[in-house]
Design an enzyme around this catalytic site. Structure first.
Site, PDB file in Angstrom:
ATOM      1  CB  SER A 145      -0.960  -0.046   1.236  1.00 40.89           C
ATOM      2  OG  SER A 145      -0.309  -0.159   2.342  1.00 40.89           O
ATOM      3  CG  HIS A 197      -0.741   4.172   4.128  1.00 36.11           C
ATOM      4  ND1 HIS A 197      -1.860   3.706   4.846  1.00 36.11           N
ATOM      5  CD2 HIS A 197      -0.166   2.943   3.806  1.00 36.11           C
ATOM      6  CE1 HIS A 197      -2.222   2.728   4.578  1.00 36.11           C
ATOM      7  NE2 HIS A 197      -1.310   2.138   3.935  1.00 36.11           N
TER       8      HIS A 197
END
Length: 344
Positions: A145, A197
């Site tokens: 991610s 992230h």
């Protein structure tokens, strides 16, 4: 009379068509991540502490390999499925723009950049003078991610769209799209890696602003790699993108031979994200422009075309004098304004 028969393709046919249309590198990443998770599930492997990105182990044991193993392993079936579903549209679009070789190089650079930024922020937070977050260097992060967030930033800058949709619910400015996604995921899933992230978002902006220019290869070098013998089997596959799309070439960061840091490209990228003041006139020549030799307030007449059409053409063809006058020179004035003779 035979009735109309509507047939639908079988599931295997649809999967085959989807797979054949998938670019090579993106499809390979999907297969590798899925296969790794399947193997860990079959053999009951759950020692993710050995492969995840663990800042304290990277620094103390110099286990740099975690920068790449962490992005290939996933903790659950929903984790790997969700990440791969998010990767396919974003990664496929970028691979078609960049080309397969350049896109693979980009993934390698982003993985290293994400790891470096994650490591720096973790140790900076752990050794803050007033409030320290010592657990940041012991957090174990896995999953693709972080790279997906970096690709989202790059794809948003190349697409040219002013707005992006958040799950089809509402639209947000494209420049704020990655940050809003970060907040939404953090609120919905508090256990996700915030540093992973945000490292991906910062890496995407670093690439967009040109900070990776000194790490990129020239177009001729990418062409040599694409034409090398060890990539010949890949060239036979339809999904292998050679060269990428030329439509977005001016928007891509490029290899800079004059400066090792690519400062010119960085400044151009920063200017594109800064609010610009609209200038209605040239500041060097203030005031309203006027046509030379004309009267103020009167618009200049458009030039008369030499070619007539419709009824005017027919009438002028019937009039011999008008036809002769058409191909003669424009009259000039001599003396006291008497028209000069026309030479035919």
């Amino acid at each position: 009379m035979r009735p109309n028969v509507v047939t639908e393709a079988s599931l295997s046919t649809r999967v085959g068509q989807w797979w054949s249309a998938l670019p090579s590198v993106t499809g390979t990443v999907v297969v590798v991540c899925g296969a790794i998770y399947a193997v860990t599930l079959l053999f009951g492997y759950d020692e993710f502490q050995q492969v995840c990105f663990l800042p304290v182990m990277v620094v103390s044991k110099w286990q740099v390999y975690r920068s790449y193993t962490a992005v290939l392993f996933h903790g659950s079936v929903l984790h790997v499925v969700f990440n791969m579903l998010a990767l396919v549209p974003v990664g496929s679009g970028l691979e078609r723009i960049l080309g397969s070789v350049r896109y693979l190089h980009l993934l390698i650079l982003l993985a290293a950049s994400n790891a470096f930024l994650h490591l720096a922020m973790a140790y900076a937070g752990a050794y803050l003078p007033l409030i320290s977050y010592s657990d940041l260097i012991y957090q174990c992060g896995i999953g693709f991610s972080g790279l997906i967030f970096a690709l989202i930033v790059i794809e948003s800058s190349l697409s040219g769209n002013q707005n992006r949709s958040i799950f089809g619910l509402f639209n947000v400015p494209a420049k704020w799209y990655p940050w809003i996604l970060l907040i939404v995921f953090q609120l919905l899933m508090p256990n996700v890696s915030f540093l992973g992230h945000i490292s991906g978002i910062l890496s995407g902006f670093a690439y967009t602003f040109g900070f990776f220019d000194f790490l990129l290869l020239s177009s001729s070098t990418y062409g040599l790699i694409e034409g090398s013998w060890f990539l010949a089997p890949c060239m036979r596959r339809q999904g292998f993108i050679v060269g990428g799309s030329t439509g977005s070439g001016s928007l891509l960061p490029s290899y800079n031979t004059r400066s090792s840091l690519g400062t010119g490209n960085i400044w151009r990228r920063l200017q594109s994200w800064m609010p610009q003041r609209e200038v209605s006139e040239d500041e060097r020549f203030p005031g309203q422009g006027r046509t030379l030799g004309g009267t103020a307030g009167v618009a200049p007449r458009a030039p008369v075309s030499r070619v007539a059409s419709g009824p005017d053409l027919q009438a002028r063809l019937l009039d011999r004098n008008s036809l002769d006058m058409e191909f003669s020179e424009a009259p000039t004035t001599v003396g006291r304004g008497a028209p000069a003779p026309i030479v035919r």
